[in-house]
Write a protein that holds these residues in place. Structure first.
Motif, mmCIF file in Angstrom:
data_model
loop_
_atom_site.group_PDB
_atom_site.id
_atom_site.type_symbol
_atom_site.label_atom_id
_atom_site.label_comp_id
_atom_site.label_asym_id
_atom_site.label_seq_id
_atom_site.Cartn_x
_atom_site.Cartn_y
_atom_site.Cartn_z
ATOM 1 N N LYS A 130 -4.951 12.024 3.105
ATOM 2 C CA LYS A 130 -5.923 12.133 2.016
ATOM 3 C C LYS A 130 -6.095 10.841 1.219
ATOM 4 N N GLY A 131 -5.261 9.847 1.494
ATOM 5 C CA GLY A 131 -5.472 8.542 0.898
ATOM 6 C C GLY A 131 -4.678 8.260 -0.368
ATOM 7 N N GLU A 132 -4.974 7.075 -0.921
ATOM 8 C CA GLU A 132 -4.205 6.512 -2.040
ATOM 9 C C GLU A 132 -4.037 7.441 -3.238
ATOM 10 N N GLY A 133 -5.128 8.070 -3.675
ATOM 11 C CA GLY A 133 -5.071 8.923 -4.862
ATOM 12 C C GLY A 133 -4.104 10.077 -4.682
ATOM 13 N N ALA A 134 -4.190 10.723 -3.527
ATOM 14 C CA ALA A 134 -3.319 11.865 -3.230
ATOM 15 C C ALA A 134 -1.865 11.411 -3.114
ATOM 16 N N ILE A 135 -1.655 10.271 -2.493
ATOM 17 C CA ILE A 135 -0.304 9.730 -2.314
ATOM 18 C C ILE A 135 0.317 9.428 -3.683
ATOM 19 N N GLN A 136 -0.460 8.778 -4.545
ATOM 20 C CA GLN A 136 0.037 8.439 -5.878
ATOM 21 C C GLN A 136 0.368 9.717 -6.658
ATOM 22 N N MET A 137 -0.486 10.724 -6.528
ATOM 23 C CA MET A 137 -0.260 11.983 -7.231
ATOM 24 C C MET A 137 1.038 12.639 -6.753
ATOM 25 N N MET A 138 1.285 12.615 -5.442
ATOM 26 C CA MET A 138 2.502 13.215 -4.897
ATOM 27 C C MET A 138 3.737 12.450 -5.384
ATOM 28 N N ILE A 139 3.674 11.120 -5.369
ATOM 29 C CA ILE A 139 4.816 10.321 -5.812
ATOM 30 C C ILE A 139 5.094 10.569 -7.294
ATOM 31 N N LEU A 151 0.829 -1.212 0.000
ATOM 32 C CA LEU A 151 0.000 0.000 0.000
ATOM 33 C C LEU A 151 0.864 1.263 0.000
ATOM 34 N N ARG A 152 0.351 2.267 -0.679
ATOM 35 C CA ARG A 152 1.100 3.517 -0.840
ATOM 36 C C ARG A 152 1.325 4.265 0.472
ATOM 37 N N ASP A 153 0.367 4.221 1.401
ATOM 38 C CA ASP A 153 0.556 4.964 2.656
ATOM 39 C C ASP A 153 1.747 4.421 3.431
ATOM 40 N N GLN A 154 1.972 3.099 3.330
ATOM 41 C CA GLN A 154 3.143 2.518 3.985
ATOM 42 C C GLN A 154 4.426 2.981 3.302
ATOM 43 N N GLU A 155 4.342 3.200 1.990
ATOM 44 C CA GLU A 155 5.511 3.679 1.253
ATOM 45 C C GLU A 155 5.901 5.083 1.736
ATOM 46 N N LEU A 156 4.912 5.951 1.918
ATOM 47 C CA LEU A 156 5.217 7.299 2.420
ATOM 48 C C LEU A 156 5.774 7.252 3.833
ATOM 49 N N ARG A 157 5.226 6.372 4.659
ATOM 50 C CA ARG A 157 5.767 6.238 6.020
ATOM 51 C C ARG A 157 7.219 5.784 5.978
ATOM 52 N N LYS A 193 12.137 24.188 6.602
ATOM 53 C CA LYS A 193 11.907 23.305 5.462
ATOM 54 C C LYS A 193 11.513 21.904 5.956
ATOM 55 N N ALA A 194 12.161 21.433 7.011
ATOM 56 C CA ALA A 194 11.846 20.109 7.556
ATOM 57 C C ALA A 194 10.397 20.055 8.056
ATOM 58 N N ASP A 195 9.947 21.114 8.725
ATOM 59 C CA ASP A 195 8.562 21.159 9.205
ATOM 60 C C ASP A 195 7.585 21.219 8.035
ATOM 61 N N GLN A 196 7.951 21.958 6.983
ATOM 62 C CA GLN A 196 7.104 22.006 5.781
ATOM 63 C C GLN A 196 6.995 20.615 5.173
ATOM 64 N N ALA A 197 8.128 19.922 5.068
ATOM 65 C CA ALA A 197 8.147 18.585 4.479
ATOM 66 C C ALA A 197 7.312 17.611 5.311
ATOM 67 N N ARG A 198 7.440 17.687 6.644
ATOM 68 C CA ARG A 198 6.656 16.819 7.532
ATOM 69 C C ARG A 198 5.161 17.063 7.340
ATOM 70 N N ARG A 199 4.785 18.334 7.352
ATOM 71 C CA ARG A 199 3.367 18.684 7.216
ATOM 72 C C ARG A 199 2.830 18.225 5.865
ATOM 73 N N LEU A 200 3.597 18.458 4.808
ATOM 74 C CA LEU A 200 3.190 18.062 3.463
ATOM 75 C C LEU A 200 2.949 16.553 3.380
ATOM 76 N N ILE A 201 3.907 15.775 3.818
ATOM 77 C CA ILE A 201 3.802 14.318 3.679
ATOM 78 C C ILE A 201 2.678 13.777 4.561
ATOM 79 N N ASP A 202 2.480 14.351 5.745
ATOM 80 C CA ASP A 202 1.417 13.887 6.641
ATOM 81 C C ASP A 202 0.032 14.249 6.095
ATOM 82 N N MET A 203 -0.106 15.448 5.520
ATOM 83 C CA MET A 203 -1.391 15.858 4.946
ATOM 84 C C MET A 203 -1.749 14.996 3.742
#
Length: 100
Positions: free
Chosen positions: A63-72, A1-7, A49-59
């Motif tokens: 939002k789920g699979e579609g958003a994760i795939q779009m970001m990747i 699953l993509r959410d595990q990939e982001l983690r 920048k680190a806080d921005q990156a954390r917030r971005l990846i967590d948000m």
């Protein structure tokens, strides 16, 4: 699953993502209606920048699979080398591989 990939990549992403890539990802996510203006602003309001990156990846993760795939997909277009380092893209034969 993509959410595990982001983690899995979260800490490396936070350490290594560049400012222009964060801004580009936000633009892409906004363009594809994944993020609202307010959500983009909330990421940019973070102090480091680190806080921005954390917030971005967590948000995006929330939002789920579609958003994760779009970001990747967006990351692959904007910084292919970084994606290879994160293990999101396999490198072309021999590129970036460590010699034995």
């Amino acid at each position: 699953l993509r959410d595990q990939e982001l983690r899995r990549i979260r800490s490396e992403f936070v350490k290594g993502v560049s400012d222009p890539v964060i801004k580009g990802l936000l633009d892409d996510l906004y363009h594809h209606k994944v993020f609202s203006t307010e959500e983009m602003d909330s990421v940019m309001a973070e102090r480091t920048k680190a806080d921005q990156a954390r917030r971005l990846i967590d948000m995006v993760n929330a939002k789920g699979e579609g958003a994760i795939q779009m970001m990747i997909d967006s990351m692959k277009k904007r910084d292919q080398h970084f994606c290879i380092k994160l293990g999101l893209t396999s490198s072309p034969a021999g590129v970036g591989e460590l010699l034995p």
